[in-house]
Design a protein around this motif. Sequence first.
Motif, short mmCIF file in Angstrom:
data_model
loop_
_atom_site.label_atom_id
_atom_site.label_comp_id
_atom_site.label_asym_id
_atom_site.label_seq_id
_atom_site.Cartn_x
_atom_site.Cartn_y
_atom_site.Cartn_z
N VAL A 1 0.56 -13.64 23.34
CA VAL A 1 0.41 -15.10 23.45
C VAL A 1 1.09 -15.60 24.72
N ARG A 2 2.28 -15.11 24.99
CA ARG A 2 3.05 -15.57 26.15
C ARG A 2 2.37 -15.18 27.46
N TRP A 3 1.84 -13.95 27.54
CA TRP A 3 1.27 -13.45 28.80
C TRP A 3 -0.19 -13.81 29.00
N PHE A 4 -0.97 -13.85 27.92
CA PHE A 4 -2.42 -13.98 28.08
C PHE A 4 -3.04 -15.18 27.34
N ALA B 1 -8.82 -11.04 10.20
CA ALA B 1 -9.16 -11.82 9.01
C ALA B 1 -8.20 -11.51 7.87
N ASP B 2 -7.37 -10.48 8.00
CA ASP B 2 -6.47 -10.13 6.90
C ASP B 2 -5.08 -9.74 7.36
N THR B 3 -4.86 -8.49 7.75
CA THR B 3 -3.49 -8.00 7.94
C THR B 3 -2.76 -8.62 9.13
N THR B 4 -3.47 -8.90 10.22
CA THR B 4 -2.78 -9.50 11.38
C THR B 4 -2.87 -11.03 11.40
N LEU B 5 -3.57 -11.61 10.45
CA LEU B 5 -3.71 -13.08 10.41
C LEU B 5 -2.37 -13.81 10.34
N PRO B 6 -1.42 -13.39 9.49
CA PRO B 6 -0.15 -14.13 9.44
C PRO B 6 0.61 -14.16 10.76
N ILE B 7 0.68 -13.02 11.46
CA ILE B 7 1.42 -12.99 12.73
C ILE B 7 0.68 -13.77 13.81
N ILE B 8 -0.66 -13.78 13.74
CA ILE B 8 -1.45 -14.54 14.72
C ILE B 8 -1.21 -16.04 14.54
N THR B 9 -1.27 -16.51 13.30
CA THR B 9 -1.05 -17.95 13.06
C THR B 9 0.39 -18.34 13.37
N GLN B 10 1.33 -17.43 13.17
CA GLN B 10 2.73 -17.71 13.47
C GLN B 10 2.96 -17.83 14.97
#
Length: 200
Positions: A143-146, A160-169
């Motif tokens: 997020v910071r770089w790109f 849509a599932d496992t990485t969704l929480p870290i993406i929204t955070q």
Amino acid sequence: MKGSLIIVGFFALGCVCGLFHVIPFDIAKTDISFYTLCALMFSVGLSIGNDPQTLKNFRSLNPRLIFLPIMTILGTVSAAALVSLLLPHRSAADCMAVGAGFGYYSLSSIFITEYKGAELGTIALLSNILREIITLLCAPLLVRWFGNLAPISAGGATTADTTLPIITQCAGQQFAVVSIFHGFVTDFSVPFLVTFFCSL
């Protein structure tokens, strides 16, 4: 992250069982992987059909963001084809089949094992698990770089599932629907693209 480590643990356990012949029959000579694949496909369809809210959320998307999963697919497959130049013992089609898993390790590795054998199936499993783990660990840096869309594209089918929480955070709650849509499209493309590249 925990789910990925559990999958890796079961993979390692399977290797140990195969090495020491703990299971008294050769699974490779049975149709168990085919039936497992059918069960996985049924589960994918069930999860999509069972969540009408996801389909409703897609309608609120900015039309331009429809191109995000398309660019993820094109970028991943193109990069996999370039990597094949560094691996003379692997064809471009093999590398693109592995890349076309988009992080969906459970499904893509079974397809590739069926078509191309256990060695490439194992590479697909580890490669796609690694994609998910890198997204989980590096989302803040991406997020910071790109920008805010970078971890979504990096996550592939897992967004849509496992990485969704870290993406929204890291990217913000407003990117949740984009992430789900992206994961849905890349997820849906996996069986078609993997089998296509495996058949080349």
